[in-house]
Design an enzyme around this catalytic site. Structure first.
Site, PDB file in Angstrom:
ATOM      1  N   GLU A  74      -3.691  -9.514  -1.897  1.00 39.48           N
ATOM      2  CA  GLU A  74      -2.367  -9.239  -1.323  1.00 39.48           C
ATOM      3  C   GLU A  74      -1.952 -10.493  -0.563  1.00 39.48           C
ATOM      4  OE1 GLU A  74      -2.131  -5.955   1.503  1.00 39.48           O
ATOM      5  OE2 GLU A  74      -0.451  -6.943   2.490  1.00 39.48           O
ATOM      6  N   ARG A 100       4.778 -13.566   4.929  1.00 38.20           N
ATOM      7  CA  ARG A 100       4.978 -13.930   6.338  1.00 38.20           C
ATOM      8  C   ARG A 100       5.224 -15.417   6.496  1.00 38.20           C
ATOM      9  NH1 ARG A 100      -0.175 -10.523   8.792  1.00 38.20           N
ATOM     10  NH2 ARG A 100       0.365  -8.637   7.680  1.00 38.20           N
ATOM     11  N   THR A 114       3.427  -7.257   3.380  1.00 32.41           N
ATOM     12  CA  THR A 114       4.393  -7.399   4.472  1.00 32.41           C
ATOM     13  C   THR A 114       5.828  -7.393   3.931  1.00 32.41           C
ATOM     14  OG1 THR A 114       2.734  -8.846   5.486  1.00 32.41           O
ATOM     15  CG2 THR A 114       4.744  -8.538   6.705  1.00 32.41           C
ATOM     16  N   LYS A 163      -0.875   2.910   1.970  1.00 32.60           N
ATOM     17  CA  LYS A 163      -1.645   2.112   2.912  1.00 32.60           C
ATOM     18  C   LYS A 163      -1.706   2.921   4.218  1.00 32.60           C
ATOM     19  CE  LYS A 163      -0.489  -2.159   5.408  1.00 32.60           C
ATOM     20  NZ  LYS A 163      -0.663  -3.601   5.263  1.00 32.60           N
TER      21      LYS A 163
END
Ligand code: 3PG
Length: 207
Positions: A40, A44, A68, A128
């Site tokens: 993953e 960011r 994110t 998640k």
């Protein structure tokens, strides 16, 4: 690929933040050498989308997803960069609809029964659990098992070598994710063998 398949590729999903595109392949190779099959990459940093594209091209055996993801636009950017799946810290209706519209497997973050019910409204059953440790960790996941028996989780947030085993024994946990595999110091100092070793140790502990 379906979201359930994403969660079942491996017991461990490294959560990676790329600060330097030039070392992204070295990093991915160090993890792959340690047995990692899925990554993953968090959106960011400005390098993230390019890194998703690059690693997907250069290492076709590794499944690369984007993390994110905070809004519908980022979902599209992730898909265009070649991400095979999307992970978000939370969930809302606009977002869930967009993931369906662009056909990108979405694994949204939840921590409460209400958020789980929202996810189920959109037929999202692969979630998640974030932030895992500060949201009750193992105990909360155990409590979700009876009312939400169709849901599988990937706990992240506070997961490390010391607690992966305990999380992975839960029936509703398919895999765990986190940044413990890629400490910033090791990346900056290009200590790829050390990163390979953390990956090996983590996978050994996940068995
Ligand atoms: C995530 O984005 O999934 C989390 O920030 C990972 O949490 P960790 O840094 O505690 O592993």
């Amino acid at each position: 690929m379906q979201a359930r398949e994403v969660l079942e590729i491996s017991k461990i999903i490294p959560v990676i933040t790329i600060d330097d595109l030039k070392t992204s392949i070295d990093l991915a190779q160090a993890l792959a050498k340690g047995g990692i099959k899925i990554l993953e990459i968090t959106l960011r940093t400005k390098e993230a989308l390019e890194a998703i594209n690059l690693i997907s091209q250069e290492m076709p055996d590794i499944i690369v997803g984007a993390g994110t993801i905070l809004n519908a636009k980022m979902l599209e950017q992730a898909k265009n960069a070649g991400a095979k799946f999307a992970i978000s810290p939370g969930l809302n209706a606009i977002f869930a609809k967009e993931a369906k519209a662009i056909d990108l497997p979405l694994i949204p973050g939840v921590t409460t029964a209400g958020e789980l019910m929202l996810a189920l409204e959109f037929d999202l059953k692969n979630l998640k659990f974030f932030p895992a440790e500060s949201s009750g960790g193992i105990q909360t996941l155990k409590s979700f098992l009876a009312p939400f028996s169709s849901v599988k989780f990937c706990p992240t947030g506070g997961i490390n070598l010391n607690n992966i085993k305990e999380y992975l024994t839960l029936k509703n946990v398919a895999c765990v994710g986190g940044s413990w595999l890629t400490p910033k110091e090791l990346i900056i100092n290009k200590q790829w063998d050390e990163i390979t070793q953390i990956a090996q140790k983590s996978l050994a502990r996940s068995q």
